[in-house]
Design a protein around this motif. Structure first.
Motif, mmCIF file in Angstrom:
data_model
loop_
_atom_site.group_PDB
_atom_site.id
_atom_site.type_symbol
_atom_site.label_atom_id
_atom_site.label_comp_id
_atom_site.label_asym_id
_atom_site.label_seq_id
_atom_site.Cartn_x
_atom_site.Cartn_y
_atom_site.Cartn_z
ATOM 1 N N LYS A 97 0.799 -1.222 0.000
ATOM 2 C CA LYS A 97 0.000 0.000 0.000
ATOM 3 C C LYS A 97 0.832 1.272 0.000
ATOM 4 O O LYS A 97 0.433 2.290 -0.559
ATOM 5 C CB LYS A 97 -0.944 0.008 1.202
ATOM 6 C CG LYS A 97 -2.075 -1.008 1.102
ATOM 7 C CD LYS A 97 -3.039 -0.873 2.265
ATOM 8 C CE LYS A 97 -4.200 -1.847 2.119
ATOM 9 N NZ LYS A 97 -5.153 -1.738 3.237
ATOM 10 N N LYS A 98 1.987 1.233 0.633
ATOM 11 C CA LYS A 98 2.776 2.451 0.767
ATOM 12 C C LYS A 98 3.378 2.921 -0.553
ATOM 13 O O LYS A 98 3.888 4.033 -0.630
ATOM 14 C CB LYS A 98 3.863 2.256 1.829
ATOM 15 C CG LYS A 98 3.302 2.114 3.241
ATOM 16 C CD LYS A 98 4.403 2.138 4.285
ATOM 17 C CE LYS A 98 3.804 1.957 5.681
ATOM 18 N NZ LYS A 98 2.876 3.047 6.027
ATOM 19 N N THR A 99 3.336 2.098 -1.581
ATOM 20 C CA THR A 99 3.787 2.569 -2.895
ATOM 21 C C THR A 99 2.754 3.491 -3.532
ATOM 22 O O THR A 99 3.075 4.256 -4.448
ATOM 23 C CB THR A 99 4.041 1.391 -3.854
ATOM 24 O OG1 THR A 99 2.805 0.685 -4.084
ATOM 25 C CG2 THR A 99 5.082 0.444 -3.280
ATOM 26 N N GLY A 100 1.516 3.398 -3.066
ATOM 27 C CA GLY A 100 0.469 4.281 -3.573
ATOM 28 C C GLY A 100 -0.197 3.802 -4.842
ATOM 29 O O GLY A 100 -1.162 4.427 -5.300
ATOM 30 N N ALA A 120 -2.030 1.042 -5.440
ATOM 31 C CA ALA A 120 -3.394 0.565 -5.191
ATOM 32 C C ALA A 120 -4.351 1.728 -4.966
ATOM 33 O O ALA A 120 -5.507 1.695 -5.414
ATOM 34 C CB ALA A 120 -3.404 -0.375 -3.989
ATOM 35 N N ARG A 121 -3.876 2.768 -4.293
ATOM 36 C CA ARG A 121 -4.732 3.935 -4.029
ATOM 37 C C ARG A 121 -5.042 4.686 -5.317
ATOM 38 O O ARG A 121 -6.188 5.068 -5.569
ATOM 39 C CB ARG A 121 -4.057 4.869 -3.026
ATOM 40 C CG ARG A 121 -4.916 6.080 -2.658
ATOM 41 C CD ARG A 121 -4.256 6.943 -1.602
ATOM 42 N NE ARG A 121 -3.010 7.540 -2.073
ATOM 43 C CZ ARG A 121 -1.808 7.141 -1.715
ATOM 44 N NH1 ARG A 121 -1.662 6.110 -0.883
ATOM 45 N NH2 ARG A 121 -0.725 7.730 -2.176
ATOM 46 N N VAL A 122 -4.020 4.880 -6.146
ATOM 47 C CA VAL A 122 -4.227 5.585 -7.418
ATOM 48 C C VAL A 122 -5.164 4.789 -8.323
ATOM 49 O O VAL A 122 -6.031 5.357 -9.006
ATOM 50 C CB VAL A 122 -2.875 5.825 -8.128
ATOM 51 C CG1 VAL A 122 -3.102 6.369 -9.534
ATOM 52 C CG2 VAL A 122 -2.021 6.787 -7.318
ATOM 53 N N LYS A 165 -7.440 2.898 -7.279
ATOM 54 C CA LYS A 165 -8.720 2.775 -6.564
ATOM 55 C C LYS A 165 -9.124 1.307 -6.416
ATOM 56 O O LYS A 165 -10.264 0.916 -6.693
ATOM 57 C CB LYS A 165 -9.810 3.561 -7.282
ATOM 58 C CG LYS A 165 -9.542 5.063 -7.347
ATOM 59 C CD LYS A 165 -10.665 5.816 -8.039
ATOM 60 C CE LYS A 165 -10.350 7.322 -8.075
ATOM 61 N NZ LYS A 165 -11.428 8.089 -8.752
ATOM 62 N N SER A 204 -10.018 -2.104 -4.439
ATOM 63 C CA SER A 204 -10.708 -2.467 -3.206
ATOM 64 C C SER A 204 -9.779 -3.266 -2.306
ATOM 65 O O SER A 204 -8.732 -3.755 -2.744
ATOM 66 C CB SER A 204 -11.954 -3.299 -3.532
ATOM 67 O OG SER A 204 -11.570 -4.545 -4.114
ATOM 68 N N GLU A 205 -10.173 -3.410 -1.031
ATOM 69 C CA GLU A 205 -9.364 -4.185 -0.092
ATOM 70 C C GLU A 205 -9.251 -5.633 -0.559
ATOM 71 O O GLU A 205 -8.207 -6.263 -0.419
ATOM 72 C CB GLU A 205 -9.995 -4.128 1.306
ATOM 73 C CG GLU A 205 -9.850 -2.781 1.998
ATOM 74 C CD GLU A 205 -8.399 -2.461 2.308
ATOM 75 O OE1 GLU A 205 -7.629 -3.401 2.619
ATOM 76 O OE2 GLU A 205 -8.021 -1.277 2.245
ATOM 77 N N VAL A 230 -6.685 -5.803 -3.362
ATOM 78 C CA VAL A 230 -5.331 -5.686 -2.825
ATOM 79 C C VAL A 230 -4.895 -7.004 -2.189
ATOM 80 O O VAL A 230 -3.769 -7.462 -2.386
ATOM 81 C CB VAL A 230 -5.247 -4.542 -1.791
ATOM 82 C CG1 VAL A 230 -3.891 -4.546 -1.095
ATOM 83 C CG2 VAL A 230 -5.474 -3.192 -2.467
#
Length: 238
Positions: A156-159, A161-163, A165, A167-168, A171
C-alpha cells in the motif's frame, strides 16, 4: 526533556529492530535450518567447482545466478513468511528488509542474464536455444511481471493501489498472487539450475558429484521450501 525522551526512544527501538532483523534473517526451526544449510552447501560447492573456470563471463553468470536463487530470493521468501506476525511499524520495516533482499536477488539475476547474453554474442551463438535458457527466460518473465509487479501493486505504501482505486479484496488478492508467483520463481529457478548441469558448457567430470548432490537434495529443499513459505496461516497474506 526532549533529548532524554529521544535517547530513550532510540534505546527501545534500536534493539527491537536488531532483534527483528535477526529473527527475519536467521533460521528459526529445523525446516528452515535444513533448507538454509542445503542452499549454503550448494553455493559453496558451486564456487569450489567453477572458481577456476577459464570463461569469465560464464563464471559470472553461474555465480550471479547462485547468489540470486541460491541465497537472496529463497531468503527473501522466508523473510516474507516471518514478517506476517509483525504489525504497524515493525511490519513496514520488515517489508523493507524483504524488498531489499529480493531487489538484491533481482540485481544478481540481471547480472547473470547480461553476462551470459554477452558471452553468446562474443561466441556468435544463437540465444535461447537450450531448455535451460528457455526455463531461465520463463523464470525472468514470472519474476518481473509476477512477483515484482504484484509486490509493488500490493504494498500500500507505494500508492499504486490507491491511485488505481483498488478495493481491499483486490489488494489482498494481489498480495496472494505476489506470494504464489514468488514461490514459483524460486522453484522454476531450481529446475533451471538442474537443466544447466546438462548444458555443453559445463558438462564434464568435475560437476558429476555436484549433479548427484543436487538431484538428491533438490526435492528435499523444494518440499521444505513449499512447507515453509505456505506457512501455518493460509488466510494471511503479505
Amino acid at each position: 526533556s526532549p533529548s532524554l525522551s529521544s535517547s530513550s526512544s532510540q534505546l527501545v527501538v534500536g534493539p527491537r529492530f536488531s532483534q527483528d532483523l535477526s529473527f527475519l534473517v536467521f533460521p528459526q526451526n529445523a525446516v528452515e535450518c535444513a533448507l538454509c544449510l542445503t542452499l549454503a552447501f550448494f553455493a559453496i560447492t558451486v564456487y569450489h567447482t567453477f572458481s577456476s573456470h577459464p570463461n569469465e563471463l560464464l563464471k559470472t553468470h553461474i555465480f550471479s545466478m547462485t547468489g540470486a536463487f541460491g541465497v537472496c530470493l529463497p531468503l527473501g521468501a522466508l523473510i516474507a513468511l516471518k514478517l506476517r506476525r509483525f504489525e504497524d511499524l515493525r511490519r513496514t520495516r520488515a517489508l523493507i528488509v524483504h524488498a531489499f533482499v529480493q531487489s538484491l536477488g533481482i540485481f544478481f539475476f540481471s547480472c547473470g542474464v547480461c553476462a551470459i547474453y554477452e558471452n553468446k554474442v562474443r561466441k556468435g551463438s544463437d540465444h535461447f536455444t537450450t531448455l535451460h535458457s528457455k526455463f531461465g527466460l520463463l523464470t525472468l518473465f514470472v519474476s518481473v511481471f509476477g512477483a515484482v509487479a504484484f509486490g509493488v501493486i500490493g504494498f500500500k505504501k507505494t500508492g499504486v493501489a490507491r491511485v488505481a482505486k483498488m478495493s481491499e479484496h483486490a489488494v489482498a488478492q494481489t498480495k496472494k498472487y505476489h506470494r504464489n508467483s514468488g514461490t514459483a520463481v524460486v522453484l522454476l529457478s531450481w529446475v533451471t539450475i538442474t537443466l544447466a548441469f546438462h548444458h555443453p558448457a559445463v558438462t564434464d567430470a568435475t560437476v558429476n558429484y555436484l549433479i548427484v548432490f543436487w538431484y538428491i537434495l533438490m526435492l528435499i529443499a523444494a518440499t521444505a521450501f513449499i512447507v515453509v513459505t505456505r506457512g501455518p496461516e493460509p488466510t494471511r497474506v503479505l
